[in-house]
Design an enzyme around this catalytic site. Structure first.
Site, PDB file in Angstrom:
ATOM      1  N   ASP A 124      -9.588  -0.198   4.164  1.00  0.00           N
ATOM      2  CA  ASP A 124      -9.174  -0.812   4.777  1.00  0.00           C
ATOM      3  C   ASP A 124      -8.754  -0.955   6.322  1.00  0.00           C
ATOM      4  O   ASP A 124      -9.714  -0.503   6.877  1.00  0.00           O
ATOM      5  CB  ASP A 124      -7.593   0.236   4.413  1.00  0.00           C
ATOM      6  CG  ASP A 124      -6.098  -0.350   4.988  1.00  0.00           C
ATOM      7  OD1 ASP A 124      -6.187  -1.231   4.967  1.00  0.00           O
ATOM      8  OD2 ASP A 124      -5.195   0.468   3.625  1.00  0.00           O
ATOM      9  N   HIS A 140       0.925  -1.513  -0.246  1.00  0.00           N
ATOM     10  CA  HIS A 140      -0.296   0.290   0.044  1.00  0.00           C
ATOM     11  C   HIS A 140       1.008   1.432  -0.151  1.00  0.00           C
ATOM     12  O   HIS A 140       0.424   2.614   0.331  1.00  0.00           O
ATOM     13  CB  HIS A 140      -1.125   0.398   1.109  1.00  0.00           C
ATOM     14  CG  HIS A 140      -2.064   0.746   1.027  1.00  0.00           C
ATOM     15  ND1 HIS A 140      -3.207   0.607   1.441  1.00  0.00           N
ATOM     16  CD2 HIS A 140      -2.397   1.624   0.139  1.00  0.00           C
ATOM     17  CE1 HIS A 140      -4.616   0.891   0.587  1.00  0.00           C
ATOM     18  NE2 HIS A 140      -4.076   1.886   0.091  1.00  0.00           N
ATOM     19  N   HIS A 175       4.349   1.816   4.421  1.00  0.00           N
ATOM     20  CA  HIS A 175       2.890   0.630   3.383  1.00  0.00           C
ATOM     21  C   HIS A 175       2.166   1.413   4.987  1.00  0.00           C
ATOM     22  O   HIS A 175       1.174   2.016   4.662  1.00  0.00           O
ATOM     23  CB  HIS A 175       2.858  -0.398   3.197  1.00  0.00           C
ATOM     24  CG  HIS A 175       2.038  -1.769   4.619  1.00  0.00           C
ATOM     25  ND1 HIS A 175       1.403  -2.588   4.086  1.00  0.00           N
ATOM     26  CD2 HIS A 175       2.931  -1.321   5.860  1.00  0.00           C
ATOM     27  CE1 HIS A 175       1.973  -3.079   5.106  1.00  0.00           C
ATOM     28  NE2 HIS A 175       2.689  -2.746   6.398  1.00  0.00           N
ATOM     29  N   ASP A 186      -2.852   3.650   7.838  1.00  0.00           N
ATOM     30  CA  ASP A 186      -2.000   3.740   7.236  1.00  0.00           C
ATOM     31  C   ASP A 186      -1.467   5.553   7.188  1.00  0.00           C
ATOM     32  O   ASP A 186      -1.131   6.258   6.224  1.00  0.00           O
ATOM     33  CB  ASP A 186      -2.188   3.344   5.092  1.00  0.00           C
ATOM     34  CG  ASP A 186      -2.401   2.260   5.517  1.00  0.00           C
ATOM     35  OD1 ASP A 186      -1.591   1.584   6.650  1.00  0.00           O
ATOM     36  OD2 ASP A 186      -2.399   1.653   4.199  1.00  0.00           O
ATOM     37  N   HIS A 189      -6.616  -0.563   7.974  1.00  0.00           N
ATOM     38  CA  HIS A 189      -5.243   0.322   8.549  1.00  0.00           C
ATOM     39  C   HIS A 189      -5.477   2.077   8.479  1.00  0.00           C
ATOM     40  O   HIS A 189      -6.301   1.452   7.118  1.00  0.00           O
ATOM     41  CB  HIS A 189      -4.139  -0.374   8.640  1.00  0.00           C
ATOM     42  CG  HIS A 189      -4.163  -1.278   8.606  1.00  0.00           C
ATOM     43  ND1 HIS A 189      -4.437  -2.560   8.003  1.00  0.00           N
ATOM     44  CD2 HIS A 189      -3.502  -2.397   9.827  1.00  0.00           C
ATOM     45  CE1 HIS A 189      -4.088  -3.917   8.345  1.00  0.00           C
ATOM     46  NE2 HIS A 189      -3.969  -3.405  10.063  1.00  0.00           N
ATOM     47  N   ASP A 215      -7.255  -1.413  -0.139  1.00  0.00           N
ATOM     48  CA  ASP A 215      -6.705  -2.304   0.665  1.00  0.00           C
ATOM     49  C   ASP A 215      -7.044  -3.460   1.119  1.00  0.00           C
ATOM     50  O   ASP A 215      -8.231  -3.379   1.199  1.00  0.00           O
ATOM     51  CB  ASP A 215      -6.010  -1.746   2.124  1.00  0.00           C
ATOM     52  CG  ASP A 215      -4.807  -2.826   2.224  1.00  0.00           C
ATOM     53  OD1 ASP A 215      -5.162  -4.138   2.098  1.00  0.00           O
ATOM     54  OD2 ASP A 215      -4.566  -2.745   3.355  1.00  0.00           O
ATOM     55  N   ASP A 234      -6.790  -6.265   3.026  1.00  0.00           N
ATOM     56  CA  ASP A 234      -7.271  -6.515   3.955  1.00  0.00           C
ATOM     57  C   ASP A 234      -9.030  -6.084   4.970  1.00  0.00           C
ATOM     58  O   ASP A 234      -8.589  -6.100   5.698  1.00  0.00           O
ATOM     59  CB  ASP A 234      -5.875  -6.359   5.132  1.00  0.00           C
ATOM     60  CG  ASP A 234      -5.777  -5.103   5.101  1.00  0.00           C
ATOM     61  OD1 ASP A 234      -6.013  -3.927   5.434  1.00  0.00           O
ATOM     62  OD2 ASP A 234      -4.386  -4.706   5.313  1.00  0.00           O
ATOM     63  N   GLU A 254      -2.261  -4.933  -1.414  1.00  0.00           N
ATOM     64  CA  GLU A 254      -1.572  -6.106  -0.568  1.00  0.00           C
ATOM     65  C   GLU A 254      -1.856  -6.868  -0.760  1.00  0.00           C
ATOM     66  O   GLU A 254      -2.293  -8.386   0.612  1.00  0.00           O
ATOM     67  CB  GLU A 254      -2.542  -4.703   0.935  1.00  0.00           C
ATOM     68  CG  GLU A 254      -1.599  -4.152   1.049  1.00  0.00           C
ATOM     69  CD  GLU A 254      -0.548  -4.414   1.776  1.00  0.00           C
ATOM     70  OE1 GLU A 254      -0.027  -5.965   2.057  1.00  0.00           O
ATOM     71  OE2 GLU A 254       0.046  -3.391   2.131  1.00  0.00           O
TER      72      GLU A 254
HETATM   73  N1  ARG Z   1      -0.454   0.384  11.168  1.00  0.00           N
HETATM   74  C1  ARG Z   1       0.484  -0.514  11.037  1.00  0.00           C
HETATM   75  C2  ARG Z   1       1.885   0.463  10.657  1.00  0.00           C
HETATM   76  O1  ARG Z   1       2.095   1.056  10.872  1.00  0.00           O
HETATM   77  C3  ARG Z   1      -0.159  -1.472  10.094  1.00  0.00           C
HETATM   78  C4  ARG Z   1      -0.380  -1.074   8.502  1.00  0.00           C
HETATM   79  C5  ARG Z   1      -0.784  -2.195   7.824  1.00  0.00           C
HETATM   80  N2  ARG Z   1      -0.552  -1.130   6.823  1.00  0.00           N
HETATM   81  C6  ARG Z   1      -1.400  -2.063   4.982  1.00  0.00           C
HETATM   82  N3  ARG Z   1      -0.758  -1.106   3.824  1.00  0.00           N
HETATM   83  N4  ARG Z   1      -1.092  -3.814   4.688  1.00  0.00           N
HETATM   84  O2  ARG Z   1       3.060  -1.001  10.218  1.00  0.00           O
HETATM   85 MN    MN Z   2      -3.300  -0.052   3.802  1.00  0.00          MN
HETATM   86 MN    MN Z   3      -4.391  -2.643   5.761  1.00  0.00          MN
END
Ligand code: ARG
Ligand code: MN
Ligand code: MN
Ligand code: MN
Length: 305
Positions: free
Chosen positions: A119, A96, A136, A123, A121, A227, A229, A272
Site C-alpha cells: 500500500d 480497503h 479505509h 491504514d 498508505h 491496495d 494504489d 481500491e
Molecule cells: N491516510 C489517509 C486517511 O487516513 C489516506 C488513507 C487511504 N487509504 C486507502 N486505503 N487508500 O484518510
Molecule cells: Mn489501503
Molecule cells: Mn492506499
C-alpha cells in the site's frame, strides 16, 4: 489447488463512489478465465450484497460506522467459509476498509496467519488520529491487539475483537503516512518498507527480509492485502487516493511472485480499484491488465507455457 473468487462491491469506507464497481471491472477483464487457464479449479462465489443502513450517524468524524461494520461482518463470514472449504481466497474490493472483515474471517480459520500489507498508505489511523475520518484509512487499527487501548468503541464493530500482533505484519510500498500513523508504526516497532527503503535495498532484499521476518520461526498462512494504489499512478490511475512515486510493474509483480513461491498464500485482497476514476478508457484497460497480473502473474508466464 482451488481458488475462490469473492466480490465485495462496497465503498462506504471512504467518500468517493465508484470503487464498488471494482469487482465487476476486474471480472470483466477476464480474471476467472485466466485463473482457470492456469489449471486452478476456480469457484466464483459471486458478489456479496451489502445493505446501506438508513440510520447510521457519524461516530466522531467517522462516516458510516455501522454500515462499514456490518459489511465487514458479512465479508468475514464469507472469507471464513471459503478458507474453511479449503480454497485460496481472492477477495475483490471495494475499498480497503474491507480488509477488516477479510483478515478477521481468515483468522477464524487460521489464527496463526501473518499479514503483508502492500500500500502507499499504512491504514493504521485510529478514529482519534485520522485526518479524514475514513475507515479505509483505519483498517489495521481494528486488527491489532497492540492498539486495543488506543481504540474507542466504534459502533458496528462489537462482533469482532482485535487479534493480530504487531510483529505478524509487514508493510511494503509506504509513501503517504499521517503523523499519528508514523508514531504508531514506531511505537509498536512494526516492520515496514517505504518506497525509499525499496530504492535503497532493492525489492529482492525487501522480500527476503519480509518473508524472513514473518516465516523464519514457523511456516504459516499468508494474508496479502494489496491496495492497488501501491503501484505508481502511471500503472494504476483508477484509484481514489493515488500517490506519486509508487511500485514499478516489476516491483509489484516481484512481491506477488515471491509470496506465490512460499506456497503459503491463503487469502489475497485486491482493493481500491475505482474504474470510474481512470483518465481514459484506454488507461482503465491497461490498469486492469496490471491488476490481473498481480493475481495470475505476468503475460510472460503464459508465453512460457
Ligand atoms: N491516510 C489517509 C486517511 O487516513 C489516506 C488513507 C487511504 N487509504 C486507502 N486505503 N487508500 O484518510
Ligand atoms: Mn489501503
Ligand atoms: Mn492506499
Ligand atoms: Mn455507481
Amino acid at each position: 489447488h482451488s481458488v475462490a473468487v469473492l466480490g465485495a462491491p462496497f465503498s462506504k469506507g471512504q467518500k468517493r463512489r465508484g470503487v464498488e464497481h471494482g469487482p465487476k471491472a476486474i471480472r470483466d477483464a477476464g480474471l476467472v478465465e485466466r485463473l482457470s487457464n492456469l489449471d486452478y479449479a476456480v469457484h466464483d462465489f459471486g458478489d456479496l450484497t451489502f445493505k446501506h443502513l438508513e440510520k447510521d450517524e457519524h461516530f466522531m468524524h467517522v462516516p458510516f460506522p455501522r454500515t462499514v461494520g456490518r459489511a465487514n461482518q458479512l465479508l468475514s463470514g464469507a472469507v471464513s467459509g471459503a478458507v474453511g472449504a479449503g480454497h485460496t481466497c481472492i477477495m475483490l474490493g471495494g475499498d480497503h476498509s474491507l480488509a477488516i472483515g477479510s483478515v478477521e474471517g481468515h483468522a477464524q480459520q487460521c489464527p496463526d496467519l501473518c499479514l503483508i500489507w502492500v500500500d502507499a498508505h499504512a491504514d493504521i489511523n485510529t478514529p482519534l488520529t485520522s485526518p479524514s475520518g475514513n475507515l479505509h484509512g483505519q483498517s489495521v487499527a481494528f486488527l491489532l491487539k497492540d492498539l486495543q487501548n488506543k481504540m474507542p468503541e466504534v459502533p458496528g464493530f462489537s462482533w469482532m475483537k482485535p487479534f493480530l500482533s504487531a510483529r505478524d505484519l509487514v508493510y511494503i510500498g509506504l509513501r503517504d503516512v499521517d503523523p499519528g500513523e508514523h508514531i504508531i508504526l514506531k511505537t509498536l516497532g512494526i516492520q515496514y518498507f517505504s518506497m525509499r527503503d525499496i530504492d535503497r535495498m532493492g525489492i529482492q532484499r525487501v522480500m527476503e527480509v519480509t518473508l524472513d521476518h514473518l516465516l523464519a520461526r514457523k511456516q504459516r498462512p499468508i494474508h496479502l492485502s494489496f491496495d492497488i494504489d501501491a503501484f505508481d499512478p502511471s500503472l494504476a490511475p483508477a484509484t481514489g487516493t493515488p500517490v506519486n512515486g509508487g511500485l514499478t510493474y516489476r516491483e509489484g509483480i516481484y512481491v506477488t511472485e515471491e509470496i506465490h513461491n512460499t506456497g503459503l498464500l491463503s487469502v489475497m485482497d485486491v482493493v481500491e480499484v475505482n474504474p470510474t476514476l481512470g483518465a481514459t478508457p484506454e488507461a482503465v484497460d491497461s490498469d486492469f491488465s496490471n491488476i490481473q497480473h498481480i493475481v495470475i502473474g505476468p503475460d510472460t508466464r503464459e508465453h512460457q507455457k
